[in-house]
Scaffold this active site. Sequence first.
Site, short mmCIF file in Angstrom:
data_model
loop_
_atom_site.label_atom_id
_atom_site.label_comp_id
_atom_site.label_asym_id
_atom_site.label_seq_id
_atom_site.Cartn_x
_atom_site.Cartn_y
_atom_site.Cartn_z
N GLU A 106 -1.64 9.31 -26.13
CA GLU A 106 -1.18 8.17 -26.92
C GLU A 106 0.30 7.89 -26.66
OE1 GLU A 106 -1.88 5.77 -28.73
OE2 GLU A 106 -3.68 6.09 -29.91
N ASP A 107 0.70 6.65 -26.86
CA ASP A 107 2.12 6.30 -26.73
C ASP A 107 2.91 6.70 -27.98
OD1 ASP A 107 0.79 4.40 -28.28
OD2 ASP A 107 1.63 2.66 -27.25
N ASP A 110 2.23 6.27 -35.54
CA ASP A 110 3.07 5.72 -36.61
C ASP A 110 2.36 6.02 -37.94
OD1 ASP A 110 4.95 4.23 -37.94
OD2 ASP A 110 4.18 2.29 -37.34
N PHE A 159 11.40 0.60 -35.05
CA PHE A 159 10.44 0.00 -34.12
C PHE A 159 11.04 0.05 -32.72
CE2 PHE A 159 8.35 -3.41 -31.82
CZ PHE A 159 7.03 -3.15 -32.11
N ARG A 172 7.64 -3.66 -21.89
CA ARG A 172 6.86 -2.47 -21.51
C ARG A 172 7.40 -1.83 -20.23
NH1 ARG A 172 2.09 -2.44 -24.56
NH2 ARG A 172 1.13 -4.45 -25.01
P1 5GP Z 1 -0.49 3.42 -36.09
O1 5GP Z 1 -1.94 3.00 -36.19
O2 5GP Z 1 -0.28 4.90 -35.88
O3 5GP Z 1 0.34 2.88 -37.22
O4 5GP Z 1 0.11 2.66 -34.84
C1 5GP Z 1 -0.27 2.91 -33.56
C2 5GP Z 1 0.00 1.73 -32.67
O5 5GP Z 1 0.95 0.81 -33.25
C3 5GP Z 1 0.66 2.22 -31.41
O6 5GP Z 1 -0.30 2.60 -30.45
C4 5GP Z 1 1.49 1.02 -31.01
O7 5GP Z 1 0.68 0.10 -30.30
C5 5GP Z 1 1.91 0.41 -32.33
N1 5GP Z 1 3.23 0.90 -32.74
C6 5GP Z 1 3.53 1.74 -33.76
N2 5GP Z 1 4.86 1.97 -33.84
C7 5GP Z 1 5.41 1.24 -32.84
C8 5GP Z 1 6.77 1.07 -32.38
O8 5GP Z 1 7.76 1.61 -32.89
N3 5GP Z 1 6.93 0.24 -31.31
C9 5GP Z 1 5.89 -0.41 -30.69
N4 5GP Z 1 6.18 -1.19 -29.65
N5 5GP Z 1 4.61 -0.25 -31.09
C10 5GP Z 1 4.38 0.56 -32.15
#
Ligand code: 5GP
Length: 187
Positions: A106-107, A110, A159, A172
């Site tokens: 995963e990238d 959050d 973010f 990206r």
């Molecule tokens: P979660 O479901 O854990 O809240 O979020 C996961 C997805 O939200 C990540 O795979 C990404 O696509 C997006 N995301 C969450 N935080 C960030 C951030 O700080 N920057 C960006 N560009 N995308 C984020």
Amino acid sequence: MVRADVDLVADIGEVLLEEDAIQARVAELAAQISADYSGRQLTLVSVLKGSLPFMADLMRHITIPLRIDLMEVSSYGGTATESSGLVRILKDLSSSIDGSDVLLVEDIIDTGLTLNYLLRYLRGKNPASLRVCTLLDKPARRLVEIPVDYIGFTIPDQFVVGYGLDYGELYRNLRFVGVLRPEVYSS
Ligand code: 5GP
């Protein structure tokens, strides 16, 4: 359409992770994964599009045999900077993971909602094991507790963009991870 006039680097207010630091940490994670999965049936499953640079670098540093597969998901019902936890699968796995040792790449984690959905989905496909490797972890906003096995960097509640991560599909291709200037969101 790509806004051709955007100066990607000038839009960054602060660099959080320099390219060298990212590369060094990816190599460390890969060494750990190579040792942990030695003799196993490793399949890396990466989630497009944000994980693409991380996956490409990580897999090339891993020294044991492995397979890769790619999924693409989109969250919906959220905003440009907030995920909603509602996940739509745009691209599913190409091959069976039945009996494989799956490492989900995963990238960023959050709230954890996307990951929680993906883990439940992949568990249903009967892998021998299922673990998680994320480049970035933002624990401050976690809504679901999920054990994460490999973490590149823990970052504050900001973010971020770059190294795969986007804002409005841009940034990206930056080689570092940074925070956008506040004006970029308001324009
Ligand atoms: P979660 O479901 O854990 O809240 O979020 C996961 C997805 O939200 C990540 O795979 C990404 O696509 C997006 N995301 C969450 N935080 C960030 C951030 O700080 N920057 C960006 N560009 N995308 C984020």
